[in-house]
Design an enzyme around this catalytic site. Structure first.
Site, PDB file in Angstrom:
ATOM      1  N   GLY B 145       0.831  -1.207   0.000  1.00  0.00           N
ATOM      2  CA  GLY B 145       0.000   0.000   0.000  1.00  0.00           C
ATOM      3  C   GLY B 145       0.860   1.249   0.000  1.00  0.00           C
ATOM      4  O   GLY B 145       1.174   1.791   1.072  1.00  0.00           O
ATOM      5  N   TYR B 146       1.255   1.691  -1.168  1.00  0.00           N
ATOM      6  CA  TYR B 146       2.079   2.902  -1.278  1.00  0.00           C
ATOM      7  C   TYR B 146       1.269   4.043  -1.911  1.00  0.00           C
ATOM      8  O   TYR B 146       1.051   5.075  -1.307  1.00  0.00           O
ATOM      9  CB  TYR B 146       3.325   2.648  -2.142  1.00  0.00           C
ATOM     10  CG  TYR B 146       4.489   1.942  -1.457  1.00  0.00           C
ATOM     11  CD1 TYR B 146       4.367   1.393  -0.181  1.00  0.00           C
ATOM     12  CD2 TYR B 146       5.717   1.817  -2.104  1.00  0.00           C
ATOM     13  CE1 TYR B 146       5.428   0.742   0.423  1.00  0.00           C
ATOM     14  CE2 TYR B 146       6.792   1.172  -1.502  1.00  0.00           C
ATOM     15  CZ  TYR B 146       6.653   0.634  -0.245  1.00  0.00           C
ATOM     16  OH  TYR B 146       7.712  -0.007   0.341  1.00  0.00           O
ATOM     17  N   GLU B 262      19.080  -7.997  -6.874  1.00  0.00           N
ATOM     18  CA  GLU B 262      19.188  -8.107  -8.327  1.00  0.00           C
ATOM     19  C   GLU B 262      17.936  -7.510  -8.968  1.00  0.00           C
ATOM     20  O   GLU B 262      16.824  -7.867  -8.636  1.00  0.00           O
ATOM     21  CB  GLU B 262      19.331  -9.585  -8.690  1.00  0.00           C
ATOM     22  CG  GLU B 262      19.875  -9.839 -10.061  1.00  0.00           C
ATOM     23  CD  GLU B 262      18.845  -9.725 -11.156  1.00  0.00           C
ATOM     24  OE1 GLU B 262      19.143  -9.011 -12.118  1.00  0.00           O
ATOM     25  OE2 GLU B 262      17.765 -10.314 -11.047  1.00  0.00           O
ATOM     26  N   ASN B 392       7.846   6.284 -16.779  1.00  0.00           N
ATOM     27  CA  ASN B 392       9.033   6.494 -17.616  1.00  0.00           C
ATOM     28  C   ASN B 392       9.484   7.957 -17.615  1.00  0.00           C
ATOM     29  O   ASN B 392      10.668   8.237 -17.809  1.00  0.00           O
ATOM     30  CB  ASN B 392       8.753   5.996 -19.026  1.00  0.00           C
ATOM     31  CG  ASN B 392       8.748   4.472 -19.070  1.00  0.00           C
ATOM     32  OD1 ASN B 392       8.664   3.814 -18.031  1.00  0.00           O
ATOM     33  ND2 ASN B 392       8.856   3.919 -20.261  1.00  0.00           N
ATOM     34  N   GLU B 393       8.546   8.872 -17.364  1.00  0.00           N
ATOM     35  CA  GLU B 393       8.945  10.279 -17.259  1.00  0.00           C
ATOM     36  C   GLU B 393       9.830  10.478 -16.030  1.00  0.00           C
ATOM     37  O   GLU B 393      10.867  11.150 -16.089  1.00  0.00           O
ATOM     38  CB  GLU B 393       7.698  11.176 -17.167  1.00  0.00           C
ATOM     39  CG  GLU B 393       6.927  11.309 -18.476  1.00  0.00           C
ATOM     40  CD  GLU B 393       6.207  10.027 -18.901  1.00  0.00           C
ATOM     41  OE1 GLU B 393       5.867   9.212 -18.018  1.00  0.00           O
ATOM     42  OE2 GLU B 393       6.013   9.839 -20.121  1.00  0.00           O
TER      43      GLU B 393
END
Lengths: 371, 409
Positions: B145-146, B262, B392-393
């Protein structure tokens, strides 16, 4: 599994960069654009003294005996510095074909002199058809013993005007055949073309030109396959170095150029271009080294073949995207002759076209994937 | 420069392959001539199977979890002392690569990938003891829950409030995009404990049973009509203070500690390559009739996607090379994320384009659905790839500022 350079490669890279920053500054690159020969014999000799001309040549023939990946580390630096002159021609168009197809006597005769910078070679491959496949070789040759006589026109031959020897691909009754042809004879007529990169690509008219057989009569196309692979990957490495430098210049400019009271590099529109540039440069570097490693480590032929085609397809377009962004970030100043970024933009096109652009290699990739 | 395995790495790869071959339950094995699917997606995978109403799916999930647990491979990245496999970064990479090659579902979900590693670094002995073993046994599944409706890319502006009351915190607010919360047993969340502090310094990391009174999970159906996400609401949810992980008001930093594991993203590259191979096989066999007449443009686009997949493989190899040299990747992981997600979208577009009008068909069971409509599902399913885990921004901002040293805007 490791995509970093080893210690020897780091050393080679750093010493080459330092050497070229001193010996091949922007002013030199500009001078050579207007120079008739297109290169400096003084710098040429200094590069030979560094051992660069014979890096790939085994020690028994006067070279350093490095491997192909090491050689690409050096070519990357040459691309970064835009080193003018016949280095690629002489190494990949001279030493490599002789290593691949030459008799021991030919290796003894020519390789030590190429390594010492005493002889300049170039590969006379393409013709007015501008094709890269076997059917593009239409110049006619006749073979008598070890002697070859050639008639035909070779086009886009780099540095032929300063070369001592051409390695010519021509067609005999038995198929494509290679010959070592001295340029200083009446049967060889060379005309320099004016090109976008202001390099020296030539039309070479062979009219009864005499030379010696390199490899067997009719065995030329098979002998050229590994030569073309290595030359193609070397053009990729040149592009990687060129694009890396273009990108660094653009990022530095974006940090310094102030508009609206702040550096333009603080605007996301510019930041995202820079992020895309580093992605394209890094992507180019690794796909190039993958192909170089595949050659060097002797991976199965089918894997090496597709790795080379993938590398040139990707590098040709990715580096074009990089130099286009480099121009856009610079705005108007980048379009002037005086500012350095355009030197990279124009040279990218030459290497993009060399040995086939992305369309050419993409088709070969599709074929090899069975699509 | 070396793309090959060392002898030790080759041995380990062989061990993973042999294990998968021997233990992966048949229902999880890819079927010849069919699309493996879009990976674990939002709605599928181990956590869905274990809560399925179909007893066969439950049994399969359990069989696979048991096989992995017996081998000690549920949590390949965790240190051995906590019940993990303690694999090196290169071994984790090989493990992830081989699991992806076999399309084997991972077990343990976010408990293994996120909560466990966070507890190992920041949890108390009691917290570790209580929760780690239950993650490893597959007994407890976790959800995250972020995000909140008003806190997406600007996550640190989150407003869900936790107020101390004796030895409890009382939580009120809302989370969104809580993937898999409908399959989860426990939730880990970032909540605001000090509204007066600067935004990064008033947040705490808290864990709670998802059945705690006042906590409700409601489906949020995605544009592919799937239930993967949820909205999670908190109305006077009382959580024991011992469920605080790390220090109060240091939760932002607790939540950001997963960087050492990783994270090359090799699984994406593997699945894109496999997907193209499956498509080629289908076109050469029973799917021939689906191939559009003007095939050549699509054919060359597919070649480009194959080349780009090779680039993505190299980006993944680069991350593990950096880690294996004992260094920490900087902007490189953001390059993988942007390039990989945008390739995913291009690939799904190219693959669905290959079917012409047949790309309309969404019903996976239709006789008119080439490869079970996998590609058109992926065309929709890949949309959020450039949005989740840092859009991606945001990733490009990170590359430019942290990687290239450009001034912040």
């Amino acid at each position: 599994m490791d995509l970093g350079l080893n210690e020897q490669q780091e050393l080679l890279k750093n010493s080459a960069r330092e050497f070229l920053e001193n010996e091949c500054p922007e002013t030199h690159v500009r001078e050579m654009e207007e120079d008739e020969k297109g290169y400096s014999p003084v710098l040429w000799q200094k590069m030979a003294e560094q051992g660069w001309h014979g890096l790939l040549v085994p020690e028994q023939y006067g070279g350093a005996g490095f491997d192909f990946v090491d050689q690409m580390v050096l070519v990357e630096e040459l691309g970064r510095a835009l080193v003018p002159g016949p280095y690629m021609s002489s190494v990949f168009g001279g030493a490599v074909p002789i290593l691949e197809a030459g008799s021991d006597a030919q290796k003894q005769e020519f390789l030590p002199k190429i390594a010492a910078g005493e002889l300049i070679f170039t590969l006379a491959l393409t013709e007015p058809s501008a094709r890269f496949d076997e059917s593009g070789i239409q110049a006619k040759a006749t073979v008598s013993g070890n002697d070859v006589t050639i008639n035909g026109t070779k086009l886009f031959v780099p540095d032929a005007h300063v070369a001592d020897y051409l390695i010519v691909a021509a067609r005999t009754a038995k198929g494509v055949t290679l010959a070592i042809v001295p340029t200083k004879q009446d049967g060889v007529k060379t005309t320099v073309l004016q090109t976008i990169a202001r390099d020296k690509q030539c039309e070479v008219v062979l009219n009864g030109a005499k030379g010696q057989l390199l490899g067997a009569d009719g065995a030329g196309w098979a002998a050229l396959a590994p030569v073309i692979q290595k030359y193609t990957v070397a053009e990729c490495a040149y592009l990687v170095g060129l694009a890396q430098m273009d990108f660094e210049i653009a990022v530095d400019y974006a940090k310094e150029r102030v508009q609206f009271g702040r550096p333009i590099g603080s605007f996301q529109a510019i930041q995202h271009k820079c992020a895309d540039m580093v992605t394209d440069v890094d992507g180019s570097r690794f796909i190039m080294y993958k192909a170089a490693w595949s050659i060097s480590a002797g991976q199965p032929a089918a894997e090496t073949s597709i790795a080379v085609n993938m590398a040139k397809a990707w590098c040709s377009e990715a580096t074009r995207r990089v130099v286009a962004h480099g121009q856009q970030i610079h705005g108007g100043i980048g379009f002037t002759k005086d500012y350095k970024i355009q030197l990279f933009y124009r040279r990218q096109k030459r290497a993009e076209l060399a040995f086939g652009d992305a369309d050419f290699h993409r088709e070969l990739v599709a074929q090899q994937l069975g699509l | 420069m070396d793309w090959s395995d060392s002898p030790e790495q080759a041995n380990f790869r062989q061990e993973v392959r042999a294990f998968i071959q021997a233990k992966l339950p048949d229902p999880y094995k890819p079927k010849a001539g069919e699309a493996t699917g879009e990976g674990e997606g939002f709605a599928g995978g181990w956590q869905a199977d274990r809560k399925s109403t179909d007893p066969k799916r439950v049994a399969t999930a359990s069989q696979w979890a048991t096989a992995l647990a017996d081998k000690g491979w549920i949590a390949p990245a965790w240190p051995k002392e906590y019940g993990g496999a303690g694999l090196s970064t290169v071994e984790q990479f090989i493990y992830n690569q081989e699991m992806a090659e076999a399309a084997a579902p991972s077990v343990g979900g976010m408990g293994v990938s996120m909560l466990g590693p966070t507890l190992i670094v920041h949890g108390s002995e009691e917290q570790k003891k209580e929760h780690l073993s239950r993650i490893l046994s597959g007994e407890v599944a976790w959800a995250q829950g972020y995000s909140e409706p008003g806190a997406g890319s600007d996550l640190a502006s989150l407003q869900t409030r936790a107020v101390r009351d004796g030895d409890e915190f009382v939580i009120n607010g809302q989370k969104i995009w809580t993937s898999g919360a409908h399959f989860a047993d426990w939730l880990f969340a970032l909540v605001r404990t000090d509204p007066q502090a600067p935004k990064h310094r008033g947040i705490s990391f808290m864990i709670m049973d998802i059945k705690t009174p006042g906590l409700s999970v409601r489906p949020l159906i995605n544009m592919g009509w799937e239930h993967g996400f949820n909205e999670t609401f908190f109305e006077d949810v009382r959580v024991p203070a011992k469920n605080l992980i790390g220090e109060e008001n240091r939760g932002w930093y607790v939540g950001m500690t997963l960087l050492d594991f990783e994270r090359s993203g090799i699984a994406g590259a593997v699945s894109y390559r496999r997907g193209m191979g499956e498509m080629k096989e289908f076109l050469g066999g029973k799917g021939k009739s689906f191939q559009r007449q003007d095939w050549n443009t699509t054919r060359l686009e597919l070649a480009d996607r194959a080349i780009e997949t090779e680039v993505l493989f190299n980006f993944a190899f680069r991350i593990v090379s950096i880690q294996n040299r004992g260094l920490v990747p900087n902007y490189e992981a953001s390059v993988n994320k942007t390039f990989g997600s945008e390739l995913h979208q291009r690939l799904s577009r190219t693959q669905s384009k290959a079917w012409g009008l047949y790309a309309n068909v969404w019903d996976r069971t239709s006789k008119y659905a080439p490869m079970g409509a996998a590609h058109i599902h992926d065309y929709v399913g890949s949309v959020p790839h450039s949005i989740f885990s840092g859009s991606n921004e945001i990733q490009r901002n990170v590359i430019a500022t942290r990687g290239l040293g450009l001034p912040r805007g």
